[in-house]
Each structure stands twice: as C-alpha cells, then as structure tokens.
Design a protein around this motif. Structure first.
Motif, PDB file in Angstrom:
ATOM      1  N   ILE A 172       0.696  -1.378   0.106  1.00  9.75           N
ATOM      2  CA  ILE A 172       0.131  -0.004   0.125  1.00  9.75           C
ATOM      3  C   ILE A 172       0.763   1.484   0.069  1.00  9.75           C
ATOM      4  N   ASN A 173       2.113   1.018   0.340  1.00 15.44           N
ATOM      5  CA  ASN A 173       2.939   2.293   0.168  1.00 15.44           C
ATOM      6  C   ASN A 173       4.087   2.149  -0.827  1.00 15.44           C
ATOM      7  N   GLY A 174       3.618   1.336  -1.932  1.00 12.69           N
ATOM      8  CA  GLY A 174       4.481   1.290  -3.098  1.00 12.69           C
ATOM      9  C   GLY A 174       5.366   0.168  -3.120  1.00 12.69           C
ATOM     10  N   SER A 175       6.490   0.319  -3.839  1.00 10.71           N
ATOM     11  CA  SER A 175       7.365  -0.928  -3.932  1.00 10.71           C
ATOM     12  C   SER A 175       8.166  -0.801  -2.847  1.00 10.71           C
ATOM     13  N   PHE A 275      13.212   2.802 -30.805  1.00 12.72           N
ATOM     14  CA  PHE A 275      11.867   2.506 -30.131  1.00 12.72           C
ATOM     15  C   PHE A 275      11.515   3.326 -29.315  1.00 12.72           C
ATOM     16  N   ALA A 276      12.153   4.573 -29.196  1.00 14.47           N
ATOM     17  CA  ALA A 276      11.890   5.655 -28.071  1.00 14.47           C
ATOM     18  C   ALA A 276      10.468   5.820 -27.952  1.00 14.47           C
ATOM     19  N   ASN A 277       9.767   6.349 -28.995  1.00 10.01           N
ATOM     20  CA  ASN A 277       8.314   6.597 -28.910  1.00 10.01           C
ATOM     21  C   ASN A 277       7.454   5.308 -28.232  1.00 10.01           C
ATOM     22  N   GLU A 278       7.548   4.387 -28.792  1.00  9.98           N
ATOM     23  CA  GLU A 278       6.758   3.003 -28.315  1.00  9.98           C
ATOM     24  C   GLU A 278       7.156   2.874 -26.857  1.00  9.98           C
ATOM     25  N   LEU A 279       8.460   2.906 -26.216  1.00 12.02           N
ATOM     26  CA  LEU A 279       8.737   2.728 -25.311  1.00 12.02           C
ATOM     27  C   LEU A 279       8.408   3.760 -24.239  1.00 12.02           C
ATOM     28  N   SER A 280       8.243   4.759 -24.486  1.00 10.58           N
ATOM     29  CA  SER A 280       7.612   5.725 -23.759  1.00 10.58           C
ATOM     30  C   SER A 280       6.404   5.680 -23.672  1.00 10.58           C
ATOM     31  N   LYS A 281       5.366   5.277 -24.632  1.00 15.11           N
ATOM     32  CA  LYS A 281       3.893   5.040 -24.224  1.00 15.11           C
ATOM     33  C   LYS A 281       3.616   3.747 -23.485  1.00 15.11           C
ATOM     34  N   ILE A 282       4.916   2.765 -23.741  1.00 10.80           N
ATOM     35  CA  ILE A 282       4.499   1.454 -22.776  1.00 10.80           C
ATOM     36  C   ILE A 282       4.719   1.598 -21.465  1.00 10.80           C
ATOM     37  N   SER A 283       5.850   2.572 -21.279  1.00  6.24           N
ATOM     38  CA  SER A 283       6.157   2.784 -19.926  1.00  6.24           C
ATOM     39  C   SER A 283       5.234   3.648 -19.130  1.00  6.24           C
ATOM     40  N   ALA A 284       4.488   4.405 -19.865  1.00  5.10           N
ATOM     41  CA  ALA A 284       3.684   5.341 -19.213  1.00  5.10           C
ATOM     42  C   ALA A 284       2.488   4.363 -18.992  1.00  5.10           C
ATOM     43  N   GLU A 285       1.762   3.545 -19.862  1.00  7.63           N
ATOM     44  CA  GLU A 285       0.628   2.712 -19.520  1.00  7.63           C
ATOM     45  C   GLU A 285       1.045   1.745 -18.464  1.00  7.63           C
ATOM     46  N   TYR A 286       2.104   1.281 -18.579  1.00  6.69           N
ATOM     47  CA  TYR A 286       2.544   0.275 -17.460  1.00  6.69           C
ATOM     48  C   TYR A 286       2.618   0.931 -16.117  1.00  6.69           C
ATOM     49  N   LYS A 287       2.913   2.192 -16.084  1.00  6.72           N
ATOM     50  CA  LYS A 287       3.210   2.789 -14.468  1.00  6.72           C
ATOM     51  C   LYS A 287       1.671   3.102 -14.225  1.00  6.72           C
ATOM     52  N   GLU A 288       0.744   3.392 -15.083  1.00  2.40           N
ATOM     53  CA  GLU A 288      -0.518   3.848 -14.800  1.00  2.40           C
ATOM     54  C   GLU A 288      -1.438   2.646 -14.224  1.00  2.40           C
ATOM     55  N   ASN A 289      -1.194   1.507 -14.819  1.00  2.00           N
ATOM     56  CA  ASN A 289      -1.900   0.418 -14.509  1.00  2.00           C
ATOM     57  C   ASN A 289      -1.365  -0.310 -12.919  1.00  2.00           C
ATOM     58  N   ILE A 290      -0.193   0.171 -12.628  1.00  2.00           N
ATOM     59  CA  ILE A 290       0.526  -0.333 -11.566  1.00  2.00           C
ATOM     60  C   ILE A 290       0.022   0.457 -10.365  1.00  2.00           C
ATOM     61  N   GLY A 291      -0.072   2.069 -10.689  1.00  2.00           N
ATOM     62  CA  GLY A 291      -0.539   2.912  -9.837  1.00  2.00           C
ATOM     63  C   GLY A 291      -1.931   2.573  -9.526  1.00  2.00           C
ATOM     64  N   ALA A 293      -3.478  -0.351  -9.506  1.00  2.00           N
ATOM     65  CA  ALA A 293      -3.296  -1.566  -8.628  1.00  2.00           C
ATOM     66  C   ALA A 293      -3.209  -1.247  -7.076  1.00  2.00           C
ATOM     67  N   ILE A 294      -2.207  -0.507  -7.074  1.00  2.00           N
ATOM     68  CA  ILE A 294      -1.729   0.113  -5.535  1.00  2.00           C
ATOM     69  C   ILE A 294      -2.883   0.879  -4.873  1.00  2.00           C
ATOM     70  N   LYS A 295      -3.718   1.720  -5.768  1.00  5.87           N
ATOM     71  CA  LYS A 295      -5.002   2.274  -5.103  1.00  5.87           C
ATOM     72  C   LYS A 295      -5.907   1.026  -4.713  1.00  5.87           C
ATOM     73  N   TYR A 296      -5.995   0.154  -5.352  1.00  8.15           N
ATOM     74  CA  TYR A 296      -7.128  -0.958  -5.132  1.00  8.15           C
ATOM     75  C   TYR A 296      -6.572  -1.508  -3.748  1.00  8.15           C
ATOM     76  N   LEU A 297      -5.068  -1.685  -3.686  1.00  7.73           N
ATOM     77  CA  LEU A 297      -4.637  -2.497  -2.492  1.00  7.73           C
ATOM     78  C   LEU A 297      -4.811  -1.670  -1.322  1.00  7.73           C
ATOM     79  N   ILE A 298      -4.830  -0.371  -1.488  1.00  6.29           N
ATOM     80  CA  ILE A 298      -4.840   0.582  -0.360  1.00  6.29           C
ATOM     81  C   ILE A 298      -6.296   0.495   0.045  1.00  6.29           C
ATOM     82  N   ALA A 299      -7.213   0.379  -0.688  1.00 11.61           N
ATOM     83  CA  ALA A 299      -8.889   0.186  -0.441  1.00 11.61           C
ATOM     84  C   ALA A 299      -9.106  -1.120   0.249  1.00 11.61           C
ATOM     85  N   ALA A 300      -8.326  -2.392  -0.299  1.00 10.42           N
ATOM     86  CA  ALA A 300      -8.571  -3.567   0.117  1.00 10.42           C
ATOM     87  C   ALA A 300      -7.918  -3.592   1.560  1.00 10.42           C
TER      88      ALA A 300
END
Length: 333
Positions: A172-175, A275-291, A293-300
């Motif tokens: 709940i406090n991140g990684s 692949f800088a553009n693709e990697l930037s987009k992938i990284s942002a989407e990945y972080k958004e989903n992890i973030g 998930a953490i919010k749901y863990l806090i609620a849990a």
C-alpha cells in the motif's frame, strides 16, 4: 542476525506464495490462522524480544499488503510462527462466516489483480521489443563463463537446498524491498538490462548450477511476476546476483560491487533510441496500471482493517494470554 523478506505477493497472478516450502525446512512451525495483524504483531514482538535476548538468528517475514511483520523463523532452533492474514483464503470454520468488510476487501484485491494482469500484458509488449534485438547466444556464453568462474569447483558433500522467496512486494506504500539487508556480506553483481533481455534466465541457470553442486540457494522471485527470478544468493560463496532495474534499481555502493550490463553485452545498439516513442508509451501505460493496482490495494487494506477491528473486539484476553504462553514455550523449548 536478521534477514527480512516476503513469502507471499500480490501480482499479476493474484496471491502467490512460498510459505509451505519455507515451513518444510523447519521441525516445528506454529500457524496462526486469520489473526488480526495487530494481534499477531504483538505476539511476534514478544518472540523477537526473546530471540534478541538469546542472540538468535531470525528470518522475519513481512505481509505483502502493508509490510507489517507476519512471521518469524528461528533457523538455529528449527522453529517458527507465522500468521495467515484474515483476507487470505483458508478452510477453517471461521472462513464459512460472511463478513461485509472482508467481502469488500476481496473485491478490491481482485481489482488490483486485474490491473497487475493488464500491466503484465503491457510488460510483454515491452519485452518483445528487446527480445528481437537481443543476442541470446552471447548471454548463454556469459552464463556459462560466470558458472565456470564462480561456481564450478566448489562442490559440497551435501544435497543442494533451494529456498523460494520474495525480497520485495507491491504494498500500500508502493514498492518495498529488503535487498540491502539480505545481501549484507555478499559479493554483489548488479545485472543491468531491459525487459526481455534474459536476466531471469541467467539467474535460473546460475541458481541451478549452485544447487547441483550441493549448495544452499535463495531464489528471490519477482513480486509482480512470480515465474521470473529477480535475485539469487549463494551463502556458501557469499555471492549475490540480482536484477538491478526499476522498481528495485540499485547501483554499486559497497566494496567489490560489480555491474553486469546485458544491454551493452548483447542488445543491438541504439535499440532504445530506435523505439523511443513506443517505449515511452508502454512505460507510461505500465506505470498507470501499477498505480491503479496500488490504489485498489489501499482500499482493500482499509476494508480489511475494519474486519480486523471487529474481530479484535471479540477476542478473549484470557484465551489470548494462554495462546501466547503456548507459542513461546514451543518456539523456545
């Protein structure tokens, strides 16, 4: 001496753990089933204080949701005590009773798992970019050379032993991680690379080689994807190899720390730039989903705390005192 780690995780496969494997290494482990975390923590503190006074080695297990103490093992005594939190599935009579807060907790945990699964799909796309650009023959030779230089010639007269654990968790406090504590006194090899560049495969090969030589190997799995390894420690040789990339990115800080850079060794040059553009987009989407998930863990966790508070009010103090005496007498015979 204290070592801290996790035996369960909340990741793309939901709740996954290695508790049974850890318990099998001890002669007597007391299981606390569904104790409120505050009650279990108070009992664990007593065990900790007694062990500290007796100068005993301790393996301290943490809860993957909030990083609170969940168990303590005493290798020299062959004993331990561990709590299975109220939100984890179990099959005693108490588990048949419905509790609104626990139901809410389970729903939030399920949502967190779904976010982690989406993040895993995104991570797979991340890996594909580097898989096509990586020379795995070079990495295989690197693994063979490492084994030849550091593992071969150290065969013991014993059967190998393997421990499976997590050095960190998405809490709940991140990684959170305990890499510095776990690697104290080890010669550390920091593996740098990118997703899909063979870091986990390298670790599995080195771990298996040491196990085949009769050594004790601690395998630390990725909390996000337990099928992958992030670190191994070989205590007989005081060696540690770990995937030193985000979210557990470390750099040499101790004497004899070294970096093994898989990107420089085996990935086509300029892949990051290409692949800088693709990697930037992938990284942002990945972080958004992890973030998310953490919010749901806090609620849990908040829902779980409500259930624990209700349970704690119904606990008999006299019964708890009897349990305390029983636990201490078995742990420290």
């Amino acid at each position: 001496m204290e070592r801290h780690f996790f035996l369960t995780t909340n990741g793309c496969q939901g709740r996954v753990g290695f508790l049974e494997g850890e318990i099998s290494k001890y002669r007597d482990v007391i299981r606390l089933l569904g104790y409120p975390r505050s009650v279990a923590a108070a009992l664990l503190r007593e065990c900790y204080a007694a062990a500290k006074q007796g100068h005993l080695k301790m393996n301290i297990v943490h809860n993957a949701l909030d990083n609170s103490p969940e168990g303590i093992f005493f290798p020299e005594l062959g004993t331990g005590v561990v709590n299975q939190p109220v939100y984890e599935p179990r099959f005693d009579v108490a588990s048949l009773f419905e509790n609104d807060s626990l139901i809410a907790c389970e729903k939030q945990m399920a949502k967190a798992t779904e976010c982690f699964r989406q993040a895993k799909k995104i991570h797979d796309d991340w890996e594909k970019i580097y898989i096509d650009a990586t020379d795995y023959n070079t990495l295989n030779r690197l693994a063979d050379d490492t084994i030849s230089a550091l593992i071969d010639g150290h065969k013991t007269d014993y059967r190998g032993t393997m421990y499976d654990r997590f050095f960190g968790a998405a809490t709940i406090n991140g990684s959170m991680d305990y890499i510095d504590i776990l690697t104290e006194g080890c010669k550390r090899y920091f593996i740098k690379g990118r997703p899909g560049t063979g870091k986990s495969t390298f670790l599995k090969k080195v771990a298996q080689s040491a196990f085949d030589e009769g050594m004790t190997v601690e395998r630390y799995h990725c909390a996000f994807d337990p099928n992958s390894l992030d670190m191994i420690i070989i205590r007989e040789l005081n060696l540690c190899f770990f995937d030193s990339t985000k979210p557990h990115e470390y750099f040499p800080s101790r004497k004899n720390d070294e970096i093994i850079d898989f990107y420089d060794a085996a990935v086509s040059k300029d892949t990051d730039e290409k692949f800088a553009n693709e990697l930037s987009k992938i990284s942002a989407e990945y972080k958004e989903n992890i973030g998310s998930a953490i919010k749901y863990l806090i609620a849990a966790n908040e829902a779980c705390k409500k259930a624990e508070e209700a349970f704690e009010k119904q606990i008999s103090k006299d019964t708890l005192m009897d349990i305390r005496k029983t636990v201490l007498s078995r742990i420290f015979p």
